[in-house]
Write a protein that holds these residues in place. Structure first.
Motif, short mmCIF file in Angstrom:
data_model
loop_
_atom_site.label_atom_id
_atom_site.label_comp_id
_atom_site.label_asym_id
_atom_site.label_seq_id
_atom_site.Cartn_x
_atom_site.Cartn_y
_atom_site.Cartn_z
N UNK A 1 0.86 -1.18 0.00
CA UNK A 1 0.00 0.00 0.00
C UNK A 1 0.90 1.23 0.00
N UNK A 2 0.47 2.28 -0.66
CA UNK A 2 1.25 3.51 -0.66
C UNK A 2 0.37 4.72 -0.48
N UNK A 3 0.86 5.68 0.31
CA UNK A 3 0.18 6.98 0.42
C UNK A 3 1.19 8.06 0.03
N UNK A 4 0.69 9.07 -0.65
CA UNK A 4 1.54 10.18 -1.09
C UNK A 4 0.68 11.44 -1.12
N UNK A 5 1.34 12.59 -0.87
CA UNK A 5 0.60 13.86 -0.85
C UNK A 5 0.43 14.47 -2.24
N UNK A 6 1.09 13.89 -3.24
CA UNK A 6 1.07 14.47 -4.59
C UNK A 6 0.15 13.67 -5.52
N UNK A 7 -0.89 14.33 -6.03
CA UNK A 7 -1.76 13.68 -6.99
C UNK A 7 -1.02 13.33 -8.27
N UNK A 8 -0.05 14.16 -8.65
CA UNK A 8 0.75 13.86 -9.84
C UNK A 8 1.53 12.56 -9.68
N UNK A 9 2.06 12.33 -8.48
CA UNK A 9 2.82 11.10 -8.24
C UNK A 9 1.90 9.88 -8.19
N UNK A 10 0.71 10.06 -7.69
CA UNK A 10 -0.25 8.95 -7.71
C UNK A 10 -0.54 8.54 -9.15
N UNK A 11 -0.72 9.53 -10.01
CA UNK A 11 -0.96 9.24 -11.43
C UNK A 11 0.24 8.53 -12.05
N UNK A 12 1.45 9.02 -11.75
CA UNK A 12 2.65 8.43 -12.33
C UNK A 12 2.88 7.01 -11.82
N UNK A 13 2.74 6.82 -10.50
CA UNK A 13 2.94 5.50 -9.92
C UNK A 13 1.86 4.52 -10.36
N UNK A 14 0.66 5.01 -10.59
CA UNK A 14 -0.43 4.15 -11.08
C UNK A 14 -0.08 3.58 -12.44
N UNK A 15 0.50 4.39 -13.30
CA UNK A 15 0.91 3.90 -14.61
C UNK A 15 2.05 2.89 -14.47
N UNK A 16 3.01 3.18 -13.61
CA UNK A 16 4.14 2.27 -13.42
C UNK A 16 3.68 0.92 -12.88
N UNK A 17 2.74 0.93 -11.97
CA UNK A 17 2.33 -0.29 -11.25
C UNK A 17 0.99 -0.82 -11.74
N UNK A 18 0.58 -0.46 -12.95
CA UNK A 18 -0.79 -0.76 -13.38
C UNK A 18 -1.12 -2.24 -13.32
N UNK A 19 -0.19 -3.12 -13.69
CA UNK A 19 -0.49 -4.55 -13.66
C UNK A 19 -0.57 -5.05 -12.23
N UNK A 20 0.30 -4.56 -11.36
CA UNK A 20 0.27 -4.95 -9.95
C UNK A 20 -1.00 -4.45 -9.27
N UNK A 21 -1.46 -3.27 -9.67
CA UNK A 21 -2.72 -2.74 -9.14
C UNK A 21 -3.89 -3.60 -9.63
#
Length: 204
Positions: free
Chosen positions: A72-92
């Motif tokens: 699980x990950x929490x971050x204060x940046x919506x931009x980073x959530x978008x970027x990490x979501x693309x990176x981890x899309x299959x794991x998500x």
């Protein structure tokens, strides 16, 4: 806003194109801390793990893929959530990684729900160190482990961007705060170009 203040703000809350550059830079510079955190956590497949401040998701992806644990990950940046979501899309999609907006002081997660947690180079930006440590302790199970990677004050004092918006801590000062928050702490000095530490913090 001066240039150094702007750059320091990007390390605090990465956003936009420069935020992507900042997180790429951090991924390169933080390798010693990544190794220290990995050793401190001793990850294995049954673990449920929280990363506070995941940036572009680099370490989330590596840990989830290599060790099979649930991240699980929490971050204060919506931009980073978008970027990490693309990176981890299959794991998500597989249910192995879950990302959300949040901070050390307010994760929005259930109490006693994580075996392990880690955060790397985020404590300088916490608005309240005591509250952040208390929140992470709350979400850890009894005996849960927090791995905390950081640069001490003597290292940050030599970094120009760290003169803007950084809360800096000596090793002894941070160890004392973590112990006061209800953890048993051991410190490991990490090998690398700059002096850095990983604290292994076990919830009492």
């Amino acid at each position: 806003m001066g240039l150094m203040s702007y750059i320091g703000g990007q390390f605090h809350k990465p956003r936009g194109l420069f935020g992507r550059v900042a997180t790429f830079t951090m991924n390169r510079q933080n390798q010693a801390q990544y190794r220290g955190v990995k050793q401190a956590l001793a990850l294995e497949e049954p673990d449920t793990v929280l990363e506070v401040g995941f940036g572009n998701g680099y370490l989330l992806e590596r840990f989830a893929s290599r060790y099979g644990c649930r991240l699980f990950g929490v971050d204060i940046s919506e931009d980073m959530i978008e970027l990490a979501t693309r990176r981890c899309r299959q794991l998500i999609a597989n249910g192995q990684v879950t990302l959300s907006l949040g901070s050390a002081q307010g994760t929005g997660l259930e109490s006693a729900s994580f075996d392990k947690s880690y955060t790397i180079n985020t404590i300088y930006f916490w608005s309240d160190l005591e509250a952040g440590l208390a929140e992470i302790r709350r979400v850890l199970k009894p005996g849960g482990v927090l791995a905390l990677g950081f640069y001490p004050k003597e290292t940050l004092d030599r970094v120009a961007v760290a003169t803007h918006g950084y809360h800096k801590y000596h090793l002894e000062e941070l160890v004392g705060a973590v112990e006061q928050a209800g953890f048993v702490v051991s410190a490991t000095q990490l090998s690398g170009h700059n002096l850095a530490y990983c604290l292994t913090c076990v919830k009492n």
